[in-house]
Design an enzyme around this catalytic site. Sequence first.
Site, PDB file in Angstrom:
ATOM      1  N   ASN A   1       3.043   8.419  -0.701  1.00 31.27           N
ATOM      2  CA  ASN A   1       2.396   9.562  -0.069  1.00 31.27           C
ATOM      3  C   ASN A   1       3.107  10.053   1.184  1.00 31.27           C
ATOM      4  O   ASN A   1       2.917  11.200   1.595  1.00 31.27           O
ATOM      5  CB  ASN A   1       0.948   9.168   0.274  1.00 31.27           C
ATOM      6  CG  ASN A   1       0.296  10.116   1.251  1.00 31.27           C
ATOM      7  OD1 ASN A   1      -0.163  11.196   0.882  1.00 31.27           O
ATOM      8  ND2 ASN A   1       0.243   9.707   2.518  1.00 31.27           N
TER       9      ASN A   1
ATOM     10  N   TYR B   1      11.802  21.301   2.205  1.00 31.87           N
ATOM     11  CA  TYR B   1      10.495  20.879   1.715  1.00 31.87           C
ATOM     12  C   TYR B   1      10.342  21.206   0.233  1.00 31.87           C
ATOM     13  O   TYR B   1       9.939  20.342  -0.566  1.00 31.87           O
ATOM     14  CB  TYR B   1       9.386  21.557   2.530  1.00 31.87           C
ATOM     15  CG  TYR B   1       8.023  20.979   2.259  1.00 31.87           C
ATOM     16  CD1 TYR B   1       7.632  19.788   2.867  1.00 31.87           C
ATOM     17  CD2 TYR B   1       7.129  21.603   1.402  1.00 31.87           C
ATOM     18  CE1 TYR B   1       6.383  19.238   2.622  1.00 31.87           C
ATOM     19  CE2 TYR B   1       5.885  21.063   1.147  1.00 31.87           C
ATOM     20  CZ  TYR B   1       5.516  19.883   1.763  1.00 31.87           C
ATOM     21  OH  TYR B   1       4.279  19.345   1.505  1.00 31.87           O
TER      22      TYR B   1
ATOM     23  N   SER C   1       3.700  18.435  -4.087  1.00 25.32           N
ATOM     24  CA  SER C   1       3.061  19.551  -3.383  1.00 25.32           C
ATOM     25  C   SER C   1       2.992  20.722  -4.346  1.00 25.32           C
ATOM     26  O   SER C   1       3.721  20.756  -5.355  1.00 25.32           O
ATOM     27  CB  SER C   1       3.917  19.927  -2.166  1.00 25.32           C
ATOM     28  OG  SER C   1       3.519  21.165  -1.616  1.00 25.32           O
TER      29      SER C   1
ATOM     30  N   LYS D   1      10.170  18.373  -2.738  1.00 23.79           N
ATOM     31  CA  LYS D   1       8.950  18.240  -3.524  1.00 23.79           C
ATOM     32  C   LYS D   1       9.203  18.540  -5.000  1.00 23.79           C
ATOM     33  O   LYS D   1       8.560  17.947  -5.878  1.00 23.79           O
ATOM     34  CB  LYS D   1       7.853  19.140  -2.946  1.00 23.79           C
ATOM     35  CG  LYS D   1       7.352  18.697  -1.578  1.00 23.79           C
ATOM     36  CD  LYS D   1       6.783  17.276  -1.599  1.00 23.79           C
ATOM     37  CE  LYS D   1       6.101  16.914  -0.297  1.00 23.79           C
ATOM     38  NZ  LYS D   1       5.511  15.557  -0.308  1.00 23.79           N
TER      39      LYS D   1
ATOM     40  N   ASP E   1       3.371   2.677   7.194  1.00 20.21           N
ATOM     41  CA  ASP E   1       3.547   3.913   7.949  1.00 20.21           C
ATOM     42  C   ASP E   1       4.636   3.707   8.996  1.00 20.21           C
ATOM     43  O   ASP E   1       4.810   2.595   9.517  1.00 20.21           O
ATOM     44  CB  ASP E   1       2.247   4.329   8.643  1.00 20.21           C
ATOM     45  CG  ASP E   1       2.194   5.819   8.916  1.00 20.21           C
ATOM     46  OD1 ASP E   1       1.462   6.535   8.200  1.00 20.21           O
ATOM     47  OD2 ASP E   1       2.886   6.292   9.842  1.00 20.21           O
TER      48      ASP E   1
ATOM     49  N   VAL F   1      -3.399  20.827   2.933  1.00 20.24           N
ATOM     50  CA  VAL F   1      -4.523  19.900   3.053  1.00 20.24           C
ATOM     51  C   VAL F   1      -4.928  19.829   4.523  1.00 20.24           C
ATOM     52  O   VAL F   1      -4.071  19.789   5.417  1.00 20.24           O
ATOM     53  CB  VAL F   1      -4.152  18.495   2.534  1.00 20.24           C
ATOM     54  CG1 VAL F   1      -5.360  17.569   2.560  1.00 20.24           C
ATOM     55  CG2 VAL F   1      -3.580  18.579   1.112  1.00 20.24           C
TER      56      VAL F   1
ATOM     57  N   ASP G   1       9.669   2.711   8.141  1.00 25.31           N
ATOM     58  CA  ASP G   1      10.041   4.081   7.795  1.00 25.31           C
ATOM     59  C   ASP G   1      10.527   4.077   6.355  1.00 25.31           C
ATOM     60  O   ASP G   1      11.434   3.301   6.000  1.00 25.31           O
ATOM     61  CB  ASP G   1      11.160   4.547   8.742  1.00 25.31           C
ATOM     62  CG  ASP G   1      11.475   6.028   8.627  1.00 25.31           C
ATOM     63  OD1 ASP G   1      11.350   6.589   7.521  1.00 25.31           O
ATOM     64  OD2 ASP G   1      11.868   6.611   9.654  1.00 25.31           O
ATOM     65  N   VAL G   2       9.958   4.930   5.516  1.00 27.52           N
ATOM     66  CA  VAL G   2      10.351   4.949   4.105  1.00 27.52           C
ATOM     67  C   VAL G   2      11.812   5.335   3.923  1.00 27.52           C
ATOM     68  O   VAL G   2      12.390   5.098   2.849  1.00 27.52           O
ATOM     69  CB  VAL G   2       9.451   5.886   3.269  1.00 27.52           C
ATOM     70  CG1 VAL G   2       8.029   5.353   3.212  1.00 27.52           C
ATOM     71  CG2 VAL G   2       9.492   7.325   3.781  1.00 27.52           C
TER      72      VAL G   2
ATOM     73  N   THR H   1      -5.334  18.109   7.164  1.00 20.70           N
ATOM     74  CA  THR H   1      -4.998  16.854   7.834  1.00 20.70           C
ATOM     75  C   THR H   1      -4.167  17.181   9.080  1.00 20.70           C
ATOM     76  O   THR H   1      -3.777  18.338   9.291  1.00 20.70           O
ATOM     77  CB  THR H   1      -4.167  15.941   6.915  1.00 20.70           C
ATOM     78  OG1 THR H   1      -2.846  16.497   6.782  1.00 20.70           O
ATOM     79  CG2 THR H   1      -4.805  15.793   5.546  1.00 20.70           C
TER      80      THR H   1
END
Length: 273
Positions: A102, A173, A155, A177, A37, A206, A75-76, A208
């Site tokens: 994810n 976004y 998504s 996705k 993360d 979701v 960081d990805v 979260t």
Amino acid sequence: MADLIDTVAVVTGAARGQGRSHAVALAAQGADIIAIDRCADIESIPYPLATKEDLDETVRLVEAEGRRIVPVVADVRDLDALQAGVQAGVDTLGDIDIVVANAGVVAIGLRDPLDVQVYRDIVETNLTGVWHTIAVTVPSIIRKGRGGSIILTSSAQGLVGKGGDGSAAMFAYAAAKHGVVGLMRSAANAYAAQNIRVNTVHPSGVGTPMILNDHTIRTFQENPNGAALSGNLLPVPFVESEDVTNVVVFLAGPKARYITGVALPVDAGHAVM
């Protein structure tokens, strides 16, 4: 019965939300975890991201399942840092069997059509970050020599364009996705000979901290008929992390051994045309 004994799983965005849920459930099935993360905010993203304390809690929960875990702050978007973190996990736990890419961000409510920074940050996290994750983990799966499962979080927005508002944030976004589906299909072809399966999961909203935060809740209150709330066919505003996790665990395990190249909605009917 634990289906994933003697496996190693990489989970990105593991500090909270869906990522934590996936990591803990995979551990409950017997997997050791490399939990990645960023643990820091991104300036253009209008809600707080996970913290190191969140990642520490994921560590505690995985260890409570009796499994080993290597936490990695990376960081990805940073290929070198991600590669170094994955290697540190492999050095401790062994080569990889399962990858859950994810990590992702969203910026619901930012309406500027020319916000270049938010566009770049979303695409680089949600699409380039997924490619980075594939690129740095597949060599380990191949080296292990017994195949594997890669699960990419897309998504409902990777299947349809509901909620498009002309903003840079929503264009980014949806484009990212959808792009994850392209990565999945290409990787499913690229690695099939090594018995590596690659699939996408497609949640609608979701429940979260990505959605349940002050900024996004305020946006929903200002636009109560927005697609993010009204787009599900089933009478629920959001699905839960557990709903997505159940699918991730299935795709990771032997019961899905011949499933590859599939885009699987977990969306209460959001993507039904």
